[in-house]
Design a protein around this motif. Sequence first.
Motif, PDB file in Angstrom:
ATOM      1  N   ILE A 336       0.862  -1.192   0.000  1.00 64.91           N
ATOM      2  CA  ILE A 336       0.000   0.000   0.000  1.00 64.91           C
ATOM      3  C   ILE A 336       0.896   1.239   0.000  1.00 64.91           C
ATOM      4  O   ILE A 336       1.646   1.482   0.966  1.00 64.91           O
ATOM      5  CB  ILE A 336      -0.931   0.032   1.218  1.00 64.91           C
ATOM      6  N   VAL A 337       0.824   1.995  -1.100  1.00 69.24           N
ATOM      7  CA  VAL A 337       1.694   3.175  -1.280  1.00 69.24           C
ATOM      8  C   VAL A 337       0.863   4.457  -1.144  1.00 69.24           C
ATOM      9  O   VAL A 337      -0.039   4.686  -1.954  1.00 69.24           O
ATOM     10  CB  VAL A 337       2.389   3.130  -2.639  1.00 69.24           C
ATOM     11  N   PRO A 338       1.086   5.267  -0.147  1.00 65.77           N
ATOM     12  CA  PRO A 338       0.366   6.556  -0.031  1.00 65.77           C
ATOM     13  C   PRO A 338       0.923   7.555  -1.032  1.00 65.77           C
ATOM     14  O   PRO A 338       2.120   7.576  -1.303  1.00 65.77           O
ATOM     15  CB  PRO A 338       0.624   6.997   1.406  1.00 65.77           C
ATOM     16  N   GLU A 339       0.044   8.381  -1.610  1.00 66.36           N
ATOM     17  CA  GLU A 339       0.469   9.331  -2.639  1.00 66.36           C
ATOM     18  C   GLU A 339       0.988  10.665  -2.040  1.00 66.36           C
ATOM     19  O   GLU A 339       1.822  11.304  -2.651  1.00 66.36           O
ATOM     20  CB  GLU A 339      -0.718   9.618  -3.574  1.00 66.36           C
ATOM     21  N   THR A 340       0.505  11.046  -0.917  1.00 69.88           N
ATOM     22  CA  THR A 340       0.954  12.345  -0.372  1.00 69.88           C
ATOM     23  C   THR A 340       1.608  12.231   0.997  1.00 69.88           C
ATOM     24  O   THR A 340       2.425  13.041   1.371  1.00 69.88           O
ATOM     25  CB  THR A 340      -0.212  13.322  -0.244  1.00 69.88           C
ATOM     26  N   GLY A 341       1.259  11.292   1.767  1.00 74.06           N
ATOM     27  CA  GLY A 341       1.815  11.151   3.119  1.00 74.06           C
ATOM     28  C   GLY A 341       1.116  11.998   4.154  1.00 74.06           C
ATOM     29  O   GLY A 341       1.542  12.035   5.294  1.00 74.06           O
ATOM     30  N   LYS A 342       0.076  12.728   3.794  1.00 78.12           N
ATOM     31  CA  LYS A 342      -0.631  13.570   4.752  1.00 78.12           C
ATOM     32  C   LYS A 342      -2.056  13.086   5.011  1.00 78.12           C
ATOM     33  O   LYS A 342      -2.870  13.775   5.575  1.00 78.12           O
ATOM     34  CB  LYS A 342      -0.684  15.016   4.243  1.00 78.12           C
ATOM     35  N   GLU A 343      -2.396  11.868   4.489  1.00 76.15           N
ATOM     36  CA  GLU A 343      -3.750  11.380   4.585  1.00 76.15           C
ATOM     37  C   GLU A 343      -4.107  11.072   6.035  1.00 76.15           C
ATOM     38  O   GLU A 343      -3.298  10.546   6.795  1.00 76.15           O
ATOM     39  CB  GLU A 343      -3.936  10.101   3.747  1.00 76.15           C
ATOM     40  N   GLN A 344      -5.360  11.405   6.397  1.00 78.74           N
ATOM     41  CA  GLN A 344      -5.838  11.032   7.731  1.00 78.74           C
ATOM     42  C   GLN A 344      -5.977   9.514   7.839  1.00 78.74           C
ATOM     43  O   GLN A 344      -5.866   8.958   8.926  1.00 78.74           O
ATOM     44  CB  GLN A 344      -7.185  11.688   8.018  1.00 78.74           C
ATOM     45  N   ALA A 345      -6.149   8.883   6.715  1.00 79.56           N
ATOM     46  CA  ALA A 345      -6.342   7.428   6.707  1.00 79.56           C
ATOM     47  C   ALA A 345      -5.101   6.690   7.143  1.00 79.56           C
ATOM     48  O   ALA A 345      -5.166   5.511   7.531  1.00 79.56           O
ATOM     49  CB  ALA A 345      -6.754   6.950   5.318  1.00 79.56           C
ATOM     50  N   LEU A 346      -3.934   7.396   7.117  1.00 76.60           N
ATOM     51  CA  LEU A 346      -2.701   6.703   7.521  1.00 76.60           C
ATOM     52  C   LEU A 346      -2.756   6.299   8.976  1.00 76.60           C
ATOM     53  O   LEU A 346      -2.030   5.391   9.402  1.00 76.60           O
ATOM     54  CB  LEU A 346      -1.493   7.598   7.278  1.00 76.60           C
ATOM     55  N   GLY A 347      -3.592   7.007   9.781  1.00 77.50           N
ATOM     56  CA  GLY A 347      -3.731   6.615  11.179  1.00 77.50           C
ATOM     57  C   GLY A 347      -4.318   5.229  11.319  1.00 77.50           C
ATOM     58  O   GLY A 347      -4.092   4.555  12.328  1.00 77.50           O
ATOM     59  N   VAL A 348      -5.088   4.777  10.322  1.00 79.75           N
ATOM     60  CA  VAL A 348      -5.687   3.446  10.373  1.00 79.75           C
ATOM     61  C   VAL A 348      -4.597   2.389  10.346  1.00 79.75           C
ATOM     62  O   VAL A 348      -4.647   1.396  11.073  1.00 79.75           O
ATOM     63  CB  VAL A 348      -6.670   3.260   9.203  1.00 79.75           C
ATOM     64  N   LEU A 360      10.614   0.262   0.284  1.00 82.54           N
ATOM     65  CA  LEU A 360       9.563  -0.009  -0.697  1.00 82.54           C
ATOM     66  C   LEU A 360       8.667   1.198  -0.907  1.00 82.54           C
ATOM     67  O   LEU A 360       7.942   1.281  -1.896  1.00 82.54           O
ATOM     68  CB  LEU A 360       8.717  -1.217  -0.245  1.00 82.54           C
ATOM     69  N   GLY A 361       8.712   2.108   0.085  1.00 81.83           N
ATOM     70  CA  GLY A 361       7.891   3.310  -0.035  1.00 81.83           C
ATOM     71  C   GLY A 361       6.442   3.067   0.258  1.00 81.83           C
ATOM     72  O   GLY A 361       5.598   3.807  -0.262  1.00 81.83           O
ATOM     73  N   GLY A 362       6.130   2.082   1.126  1.00 88.02           N
ATOM     74  CA  GLY A 362       4.740   1.828   1.449  1.00 88.02           C
ATOM     75  C   GLY A 362       4.603   0.879   2.603  1.00 88.02           C
ATOM     76  O   GLY A 362       5.578   0.537   3.281  1.00 88.02           O
ATOM     77  N   TYR A 363       3.330   0.438   2.805  1.00 84.61           N
ATOM     78  CA  TYR A 363       3.012  -0.456   3.915  1.00 84.61           C
ATOM     79  C   TYR A 363       2.876  -1.872   3.345  1.00 84.61           C
ATOM     80  O   TYR A 363       2.106  -2.108   2.419  1.00 84.61           O
ATOM     81  CB  TYR A 363       1.704  -0.046   4.583  1.00 84.61           C
TER      82      TYR A 363
END
Length: 387
Positions: A336-348, A360-363
């Motif tokens: 799972i690669v985030p595009e901006t790194g500022k998403e609130q969803a990253l807290g999930v 790898l640049g992701g989860y």
Amino acid sequence: MPGSSQFDAVNPDISLAALHDRMVVFAQDEHGRLTHIDGARRGKACNCRCLACGEALIARHGQVKAHSFAHASGTECQYALDALLTRLAKELIAARGSFRTPKLSVRAARTGPMGAIRSEETIPSRNLPVESVSLERRVHRLRPSVVMLVKGRELLLEVTHAHHLDAHKRSAIEKLGVPALELHLSECKFENVAQFERVLIDDTCHKQWIFNPKASEIQLQLDKIVEEQLAQQKAQVAARLARQRHEQAILAAQQATVLAASVARQQEEVEAAVSERLRLQAQRDHLLRRQEQARIESLASAASQKRPEVRRQTLHYRLQDGGLMFWHEPGEHILIVPETGKEQALGVFAQLGLAYDAELGGYRTSIADLPDILPALQSYVVSVRSS
């Protein structure tokens, strides 16, 4: 009877009470002797003259008023009482052969910078043996002076009744350079010759010095002493002020040194604080550069790393504040690669315990975990796009 001993001037019992009413009770007879009113013939027959002005007198022997002499012309002589008392004084001093002088305090005083300066010496009262006595008019034409000869030296006595000697007469006596006294009787009450003799010869309370050569010498000595003490005070004050100025200069120099040291110390502390801040800033900048460099290197490494060519599916979840790329990889793995790194969803992801893989640049997760991940992200998903 004229010439009787009961009317002699030195008879202690002769009354002088009428003098206090300014009545003349003594005069000079035709032989130049001092005669009392009660020993003189009545009227002009007394052949008496005024002891001051020399004018002819008449003897008044009334039944009511006290007996006294009066000027035949009807005038009143201003100096009659003074001349009378002076002549009586001469007779009494000659009969006693002694005279007591009053004490004399000689003072000198100045105001110095440290306080008042005083010096005093007292010439004590003395009982002098009188060798001879005479009357002279060297000071005043109408009021004679008693001239006493004491150990070959003259001593003048001015007898006054109504008024003190004025300044002009005092100055004239001082110019003579002869010791002189004043006996002032305006506040002195005597009823007879005996009482007057005690005031004249034995007492000193009504006597005062007009001029005393010894006092003048003492005055010069005291003035010199006072001037010397004044000079000493001034020297002490000058020395104290110089010492104070010196101490103040030393104190000022010490304060300046302390102040300079304090300023230098504060400057050093400021410089040290600035240096420390710069050092810490440099460390932070260096750490940030290293972190940035590591991130760039990680991204570069991740970008250069070959992706597996075989992927089952790629899903793009567009979120409210960014986006997520789901890469399906071989072996049931998902990246799972985030595009901006500022998403609130990253807290999930943090709540689910997924760790971010910088290389790898992701989860990194698996297909088996999607049933837990996708429902948790559902509230943030706007749309899903597959490729």
